[in-house]
Write an enzyme that holds these catalytic residues in place. Structure first.
Site, PDB file in Angstrom:
ATOM      1  N   ARG A 102       0.816  -1.175  -0.016  1.00 59.96           N
ATOM      2  CA  ARG A 102      -0.009  -0.017  -0.109  1.00 59.96           C
ATOM      3  C   ARG A 102       0.915   1.080  -0.151  1.00 59.96           C
ATOM      4  O   ARG A 102       1.499   1.458   0.951  1.00 59.96           O
ATOM      5  CB  ARG A 102      -0.795   0.041   1.302  1.00 59.96           C
ATOM      6  CG  ARG A 102      -1.750   1.277   1.565  1.00 59.96           C
ATOM      7  CD  ARG A 102      -2.760   1.127   2.422  1.00 59.96           C
ATOM      8  NE  ARG A 102      -3.925   0.640   1.812  1.00 59.96           N
ATOM      9  CZ  ARG A 102      -5.293   0.395   2.234  1.00 59.96           C
ATOM     10  NH1 ARG A 102      -5.453   1.246   3.349  1.00 59.96           N
ATOM     11  NH2 ARG A 102      -6.054  -0.162   1.777  1.00 59.96           N
ATOM     12  N   HIS A 129      -7.176   0.624  -6.801  1.00 58.96           N
ATOM     13  CA  HIS A 129      -7.270  -0.258  -5.738  1.00 58.96           C
ATOM     14  C   HIS A 129      -7.908  -1.572  -6.171  1.00 58.96           C
ATOM     15  O   HIS A 129      -9.056  -1.812  -6.016  1.00 58.96           O
ATOM     16  CB  HIS A 129      -8.148   0.310  -4.543  1.00 58.96           C
ATOM     17  CG  HIS A 129      -8.325  -0.357  -3.107  1.00 58.96           C
ATOM     18  ND1 HIS A 129      -7.101  -1.454  -2.900  1.00 58.96           N
ATOM     19  CD2 HIS A 129      -8.810  -0.035  -2.127  1.00 58.96           C
ATOM     20  CE1 HIS A 129      -7.596  -1.650  -1.565  1.00 58.96           C
ATOM     21  NE2 HIS A 129      -8.446  -0.796  -1.167  1.00 58.96           N
ATOM     22  N   GLN A 132     -10.022  -4.249  -3.975  1.00 61.75           N
ATOM     23  CA  GLN A 132     -11.243  -3.563  -3.467  1.00 61.75           C
ATOM     24  C   GLN A 132     -12.418  -3.990  -4.467  1.00 61.75           C
ATOM     25  O   GLN A 132     -13.367  -4.387  -4.320  1.00 61.75           O
ATOM     26  CB  GLN A 132     -11.160  -2.240  -3.134  1.00 61.75           C
ATOM     27  CG  GLN A 132     -12.379  -1.523  -2.844  1.00 61.75           C
ATOM     28  CD  GLN A 132     -12.828  -2.105  -1.366  1.00 61.75           C
ATOM     29  OE1 GLN A 132     -11.958  -1.890  -0.386  1.00 61.75           O
ATOM     30  NE2 GLN A 132     -13.925  -2.662  -1.370  1.00 61.75           N
ATOM     31  N   ASP A 222     -17.436   6.403  -1.950  1.00 62.99           N
ATOM     32  CA  ASP A 222     -15.960   6.593  -1.039  1.00 62.99           C
ATOM     33  C   ASP A 222     -16.143   7.916  -0.683  1.00 62.99           C
ATOM     34  O   ASP A 222     -16.772   8.982  -1.092  1.00 62.99           O
ATOM     35  CB  ASP A 222     -15.190   6.126  -2.323  1.00 62.99           C
ATOM     36  CG  ASP A 222     -13.643   5.878  -1.674  1.00 62.99           C
ATOM     37  OD1 ASP A 222     -13.627   6.025  -0.387  1.00 62.99           O
ATOM     38  OD2 ASP A 222     -12.506   6.086  -2.489  1.00 62.99           O
ATOM     39  N   CYS A 261     -16.615   1.173  -0.027  1.00 58.73           N
ATOM     40  CA  CYS A 261     -15.271   0.392   0.517  1.00 58.73           C
ATOM     41  C   CYS A 261     -14.929   0.470   1.861  1.00 58.73           C
ATOM     42  O   CYS A 261     -14.163  -0.370   2.435  1.00 58.73           O
ATOM     43  CB  CYS A 261     -14.146   1.120  -0.501  1.00 58.73           C
ATOM     44  SG  CYS A 261     -13.738   2.735  -0.307  1.00 58.73           S
ATOM     45  N   ARG A 289     -13.631  -8.974   1.003  1.00 60.37           N
ATOM     46  CA  ARG A 289     -12.206  -8.811   0.870  1.00 60.37           C
ATOM     47  C   ARG A 289     -11.334  -9.899   1.262  1.00 60.37           C
ATOM     48  O   ARG A 289     -10.499 -10.470   0.546  1.00 60.37           O
ATOM     49  CB  ARG A 289     -11.628  -7.500   1.808  1.00 60.37           C
ATOM     50  CG  ARG A 289     -12.401  -6.246   1.083  1.00 60.37           C
ATOM     51  CD  ARG A 289     -12.075  -5.630  -0.068  1.00 60.37           C
ATOM     52  NE  ARG A 289     -10.611  -5.669  -0.086  1.00 60.37           N
ATOM     53  CZ  ARG A 289      -9.719  -4.640   0.318  1.00 60.37           C
ATOM     54  NH1 ARG A 289     -10.367  -3.759   0.743  1.00 60.37           N
ATOM     55  NH2 ARG A 289      -8.169  -4.668   0.228  1.00 60.37           N
TER      56      ARG A 289
HETATM   57  N1   CP Z   1     -11.373  -0.760   1.927  1.00 61.83           N
HETATM   58  C1   CP Z   1     -10.090  -0.549   2.529  1.00 61.83           C
HETATM   59  O1   CP Z   1      -9.221  -0.645   1.586  1.00 61.83           O
HETATM   60  O2   CP Z   1     -10.105  -0.278   3.907  1.00 61.83           O
HETATM   61  P1   CP Z   1      -8.432   0.021   4.446  1.00 61.83           P
HETATM   62  O3   CP Z   1      -8.230   1.293   4.110  1.00 61.83           O
HETATM   63  O4   CP Z   1      -8.985  -0.194   6.064  1.00 61.83           O
HETATM   64  O5   CP Z   1      -7.782  -1.178   4.318  1.00 61.83           O
HETATM   65  N1  NVA Z   2     -10.073   6.490  -1.624  1.00 64.26           N
HETATM   66  C1  NVA Z   2      -9.952   6.249  -0.558  1.00 64.26           C
HETATM   67  C2  NVA Z   2     -10.192   4.527  -0.165  1.00 64.26           C
HETATM   68  C3  NVA Z   2      -9.927   3.938   1.009  1.00 64.26           C
HETATM   69  C4  NVA Z   2     -10.048   2.501   1.192  1.00 64.26           C
HETATM   70  C5  NVA Z   2      -8.347   6.461  -0.047  1.00 64.26           C
HETATM   71  O1  NVA Z   2      -7.745   6.316  -0.872  1.00 64.26           O
HETATM   72  O2  NVA Z   2      -8.451   7.068   1.222  1.00 64.26           O
END
Ligand code: CP
Ligand code: NVA
Length: 303
Positions: A102, A129, A132, A222, A261, A289
């Site tokens: 990440r 992502h 997701q 989101d 998400c 997930r």
């Molecule tokens: N939806 C998602 O990726 O959640 P987190 O940021 O908690 O991993």
């Molecule tokens: N768009 C959001 C998604 C989190 C899972 C972010 O990048 O913070």
């Protein structure tokens, strides 16, 4: 060896194969069985941003599959002055069978993948992502039994999650609609990419959320300010105000499921009555997930 850095690293056929494994593992999990498909395997998680779902669902998935995981946060020195991303990736590949990353910038994941000699899976970047979107479409398929021909409507920021969903929906023959203020719709480079990748896909952008949700199988949203966009928060909150997913909007699509998400900013992009209401699939979606990532890990790594 395959990296999964963007959803289009998978074909429609491969996504269906992963969903089939995921479904099998989910059914077994529900029956109290845990298939040890990856005994002794190690998954490394390298995270530059906070996470609940992605981190825990991958760690639990590896444990259920008979393997283990190692979480590397800031103290590991990834993408810092401590050592180069290439050295980090080459060395981590000696210990782990796969890496989930990440990152703040998508280029960081690309640099890690260029050096790694084991599969790298994108666990969210500022660009996309993929895990997701796979879990989201799998969740819809579980509910409806099929996804081709359905309309997937995203009301909100045309950011990482929306980009991944547009690709997965397009690959699987769904119609994708994005309702957002013009400045938060897809950019020209991504539009051109979608056109080249999915010339026959129906991907529509609009500023009208009511028109967008009519006939939709799913209404998705989101956060309006993603991780890394905190400084833009006030401007974004103002721009996205007409795009809140609330009971008024959902009245235009009584047939639709609601998805998010998570994490959600309740009272901003979605109201409590919608996220906690009868149309909401957010908990199933979060649970999936883990099931879909198990399918992905087994597909990538099992002999
Ligand atoms: N939806 C998602 O990726 O959640 P987190 O940021 O908690 O991993
Ligand atoms: N768009 C959001 C998604 C989190 C899972 C972010 O990048 O913070």
């Amino acid at each position: 060896m395959r990296h999964i850095l963007v959803p289009e690293d998978l074909t429609a056929h491969e996504i269906e194969a992963i969903f089939a494994i995921s479904h099998d593992l989910e059914s077994k999990y529900d029956a109290g069985l845990r298939d040890a498909l990856l005994p002794g395997r190690v998954l490394a998680l390298v995270f530059e941003k906070p996470s609940l779902r992605t981190r825990v669902s991958f760690e639990a998935a590896m444990a259920h599959l008979g393997g283990s995981s190692v979480f590397l946060g800031e103290d590991a020195g990834f993408s810092s002055s401590r050592e180069s991303i290439a050295d980090f990736g080459r060395v981590l590949s000696q210990y782990a069978d796969a890496i989930v990353c990440r990152s703040k910038a998508h280029d960081t994941i690309l640099a890690l993948a260029a050096a790694a000699t084991v599969p790298v899976i994108n666990g969210l970047s500022d660009y996309t992502h993929p895990c997701q979107a796979l879990a989201d479409v799998y969740t819809l398929k579980e509910q409806v039994g099929r996804v081709a021909g359905l309309t997937f409507t995203f009301v909100g920021d045309g950011n990482n999650v929306a980009r991944s969903l547009a690709v997965v929906c397009g690959l699987l023959g769904m119609r994708f609609v994005l309702a957002a203020p013009p400045q938060y719709q897809f950019d020209d480079a991504f539009r051109a990419h979608l056109k080249a990748l999915l010339p026959n896909a129906e991907i529509v952008e609009t500023t009208d959320p009511v028109a967008a949700v009519k006939g939709a199988a799913v209404v998705y949203t989101d956060v309006w300010a993603s991780m890394g966009q905190e400084k833009e928060r006030a401007v974004r909150l103002e721009a996205f105000k007409p795009y809140q997913v609330n009971a008024d909007l959902m009245h235009h699509c009584p047939q639709a499921f609601f998805m998010h998400c998570l994490p959600a900013r309740r009272g901003e992009e979605v109201t409590d009555d919608v996220i906690d209401g009868p149309q909401s699939l957010v908990v199933d979606e979060a649970a999936n997930r883990m099931h879909v990532q198990k399918g992905l890990l087994a597909w990538l790594l099992a002999k």
